[in-house]
Scaffold this active site. Structure first.
Site, PDB file in Angstrom:
ATOM      1  N   CYS A 141       4.389  -6.786   8.024  1.00 39.88           N
ATOM      2  CA  CYS A 141       5.159  -6.237   9.148  1.00 39.88           C
ATOM      3  C   CYS A 141       5.150  -7.245  10.285  1.00 39.88           C
ATOM      4  O   CYS A 141       4.123  -7.860  10.555  1.00 39.88           O
ATOM      5  CB  CYS A 141       4.546  -4.913   9.608  1.00 39.88           C
ATOM      6  SG  CYS A 141       5.507  -4.117  10.921  1.00 39.88           S
TER       7      CYS A 141
ATOM      8  N   SER B  68       7.311   6.181  17.229  1.00 35.95           N
ATOM      9  CA  SER B  68       5.994   5.764  17.707  1.00 35.95           C
ATOM     10  C   SER B  68       6.121   5.393  19.173  1.00 35.95           C
ATOM     11  O   SER B  68       6.692   4.368  19.508  1.00 35.95           O
ATOM     12  CB  SER B  68       5.507   4.558  16.899  1.00 35.95           C
ATOM     13  OG  SER B  68       5.313   4.940  15.565  1.00 35.95           O
TER      14      SER B  68
ATOM     15  N   SER C 249       9.448   6.993  10.175  1.00 34.98           N
ATOM     16  CA  SER C 249       8.811   6.683  11.454  1.00 34.98           C
ATOM     17  C   SER C 249       9.226   5.294  11.910  1.00 34.98           C
ATOM     18  O   SER C 249       9.157   4.336  11.147  1.00 34.98           O
ATOM     19  CB  SER C 249       7.289   6.754  11.263  1.00 34.98           C
ATOM     20  OG  SER C 249       6.627   6.367  12.438  1.00 34.98           O
TER      21      SER C 249
ATOM     22  N   CYS D  12      -2.608  -2.117  15.227  1.00 30.60           N
ATOM     23  CA  CYS D  12      -2.268  -1.827  13.827  1.00 30.60           C
ATOM     24  C   CYS D  12      -2.717  -2.935  12.888  1.00 30.60           C
ATOM     25  O   CYS D  12      -2.560  -4.118  13.182  1.00 30.60           O
ATOM     26  CB  CYS D  12      -0.754  -1.625  13.719  1.00 30.60           C
ATOM     27  SG  CYS D  12      -0.205  -1.269  12.042  1.00 30.60           S
TER      28      CYS D  12
ATOM     29  N   GLU E  60       0.821  -1.218   0.000  1.00 30.92           N
ATOM     30  CA  GLU E  60       0.000   0.000   0.000  1.00 30.92           C
ATOM     31  C   GLU E  60       0.852   1.263   0.000  1.00 30.92           C
ATOM     32  O   GLU E  60       1.885   1.318   0.660  1.00 30.92           O
ATOM     33  CB  GLU E  60      -0.858   0.040   1.268  1.00 30.92           C
ATOM     34  CG  GLU E  60      -1.986  -0.947   1.253  1.00 30.92           C
ATOM     35  CD  GLU E  60      -2.830  -0.867   2.518  1.00 30.92           C
ATOM     36  OE1 GLU E  60      -2.934   0.224   3.110  1.00 30.92           O
ATOM     37  OE2 GLU E  60      -3.369  -1.907   2.905  1.00 30.92           O
TER      38      GLU E  60
HETATM   39  N1  SAH Z   1       6.756   0.816  11.851  1.00 29.41           N
HETATM   40  C1  SAH Z   1       6.831   2.243  11.864  1.00 29.41           C
HETATM   41  C2  SAH Z   1       6.157   2.909  10.674  1.00 29.41           C
HETATM   42  C3  SAH Z   1       4.827   2.387  10.249  1.00 29.41           C
HETATM   43  S1  SAH Z   1       3.428   2.766  11.282  1.00 29.41           S
HETATM   44  C4  SAH Z   1       6.308   2.781  13.171  1.00 29.41           C
HETATM   45  O1  SAH Z   1       5.891   1.991  14.013  1.00 29.41           O
HETATM   46  O2  SAH Z   1       6.377   3.975  13.404  1.00 29.41           O
HETATM   47  C5  SAH Z   1       3.175   4.485  11.102  1.00 29.41           C
HETATM   48  C6  SAH Z   1       2.363   5.095  12.225  1.00 29.41           C
HETATM   49  O3  SAH Z   1       0.978   4.713  12.159  1.00 29.41           O
HETATM   50  C7  SAH Z   1       2.851   4.647  13.594  1.00 29.41           C
HETATM   51  O4  SAH Z   1       2.912   5.701  14.497  1.00 29.41           O
HETATM   52  C8  SAH Z   1       1.787   3.653  13.963  1.00 29.41           C
HETATM   53  O5  SAH Z   1       1.812   3.386  15.330  1.00 29.41           O
HETATM   54  C9  SAH Z   1       0.542   4.324  13.435  1.00 29.41           C
HETATM   55  N2  SAH Z   1      -0.630   3.446  13.386  1.00 29.41           N
HETATM   56  C10 SAH Z   1      -0.685   2.116  13.200  1.00 29.41           C
HETATM   57  N3  SAH Z   1      -1.949   1.646  13.292  1.00 29.41           N
HETATM   58  C11 SAH Z   1      -2.720   2.720  13.532  1.00 29.41           C
HETATM   59  C12 SAH Z   1      -4.128   2.883  13.763  1.00 29.41           C
HETATM   60  N4  SAH Z   1      -4.972   1.852  13.732  1.00 29.41           N
HETATM   61  N5  SAH Z   1      -4.585   4.135  14.007  1.00 29.41           N
HETATM   62  C13 SAH Z   1      -3.725   5.202  14.027  1.00 29.41           C
HETATM   63  N6  SAH Z   1      -2.409   5.103  13.827  1.00 29.41           N
HETATM   64  C14 SAH Z   1      -1.892   3.872  13.597  1.00 29.41           C
END
Ligand code: SAH
Length: 350
Positions: free
Chosen positions: A115, A220, A197, A122, A95
């Site tokens: 992942c 995060s 991130s 997530c 995506e």
């Molecule tokens: N693995 C990296 C980058 C991918 S996730 C990371 O963890 O930062 C990118 C961002 O989206 C992260 O802050 C993650 O925690 C957030 N994210 C994941 N699922 C989400 C959800 N259901 N609602 C809002 N943010 C979410």
């Protein structure tokens, strides 16, 4: 290399491409010429690169693949967000999302196929990691989004590596990717407009701070204490929060750049006033910015969105922590990380 597919052209930063063209018996300036054909003129077929000799054009076709990912489906939201489901050469589905802010057009890029970080909230983790994406595949995500914008005389101006995957689990490819999109002879995405991130991989946070580029880092965090972080993020079992914050301090010192902490507000779990006080204390003295993210509810997960985002923000602000509530995009098209792919794959499996 016999039997192996030719590598993607888009995987090579200019310096590396220069070495390759010299090995091919060409002058180093050829590399810049090829970059300009591809990234400026958007000519992806060597036969059309008219200032390159015919014999070298033939060799180029054997040496590199110029294939872009294929757009499997595309969903467009009323707010202008566009979610692309891309199919890579080996069939992998990935995506990428285009978001339109007032300051520019932002691509949210995936760094891995699936992942393995397993964060509790997530959707990406619903499908485990099968492989890294190459730098060229990530560049492909950006090229397709930019191509989508071009007919309206718009361009891609910002990139966030916040799609599926943990970028620091694929560090070298992500750094090559950044060098390519940032290059003046390529897509010219300003370093200050690029953000990676991470869920918090300490040695890579420190290494990223030493890259000497003006790129941004987002971490995060999602919790104000150890216990809650462990509940939400398996990575927290490997690294203590205290150590994570120490690595973040080192990053800021080394890079001289402000760091962003991402914090998803989840109803009843990490959104109390006490959590806000705790967070303010934890981040005290760090040159940082907190991005409060309204949870994007995922069908398969039990968490609910907090209703306390603005109160939480006000507490942090009052304690001197710069903080905003992130604007939401594309909730009508399953824009949460990994949702479109998970939905599509479930449908395909039926
Ligand atoms: N693995 C990296 C980058 C991918 S996730 C990371 O963890 O930062 C990118 C961002 O989206 C992260 O802050 C993650 O925690 C957030 N994210 C994941 N699922 C989400 C959800 N259901 N609602 C809002 N943010 C979410």
């Amino acid at each position: 290399m016999e039997g192996q597919a030719a590598p993607l052209f888009y995987s090579f930063p200019l310096a590396k491409l220069q070495e390759i063209v010299v090995e091919q018996g060409e002058k180093p300036y050829r590399a810049r010429q090829l970059f300009e054909w591809v990234y400026k003129k958007r000519v992806f077929d060597p036969d059309l690169m008219t200032d390159v000799s015919k014999s070298y054009r033939e060799r180029l076709k054997g040496a590199f693949s110029f294939d872009l990912p294929e757009v499997e489906t595309r969903e467009e939201s009323a707010d202008g967000t566009v979610k692309f489901l891309l199919r890579m050469k080996d069939g992998a589905l990935v995506e990428a999302v285009l978001m339109r802010y007032d300051y520019g057009n932002v691509a949210c890029v995936s760094s891995e196929v699936g992942c393995s970080m397993g964060c509790a909230f997530c959707a990406s983790g619903l499908i485990k990691k099968t492989r890294n994406l190459s730098a060229g595949e990530m560049v492909g995500e950006c090229l397709l989004i930019d191509q989508y914008l071009r007919p309206n005389l718009e361009r891609l101006s910002h990139v966030v590596v916040m799609g599926t995957g943990e970028p620091f689990d694929n560090y070298d490819n992500v750094m090559d990717f950044i060098r390519i999109i940032n290059d003046d002879h390529a897509m010219e995405i300003g370093a200050r407009h690029i953000t990676v991130s991470t869920c918090g991989i300490l040695d890579k946070i420190r290494r990223y701070g030493k890259e000497g580029l003006q790129i941004n880092l987002a971490v995060s965090l999602h919790a104000s204490n150890e216990e809650t972080r462990r509940l939400l993020m398996p990575i927290a079992r490997g690294y203590k929060m205290e150590e994570l914050i120490a690595a973040c301090r080192d990053y800021v010192e080394e890079s001289g750049r402000r760091i962003t902490f991402e914090y998803i507000l989840i109803d009843g779990l990490n959104d109390s006033d006490e959590n806000a006080y705790e967070l303010a204390k934890l981040l005290k003295g760090i040159l940082c910015y907190v991005n409060l993210i309204p949870l994007n509810p995922v069908k398969e997960k039990p968490f609910k969105r907090s209703k306390r985002a603005y109160r939480f923000r006000d507490i942090l602000n009052a304690r001197g922590i710069k903080c905003t509530v992130r604007k939401e995009f594309g909730t009508d098209i399953d824009a949460a990380c990994g949702q479109l792919r998970a939905k599509y794959q479930a449908k395909e499996a039926k």
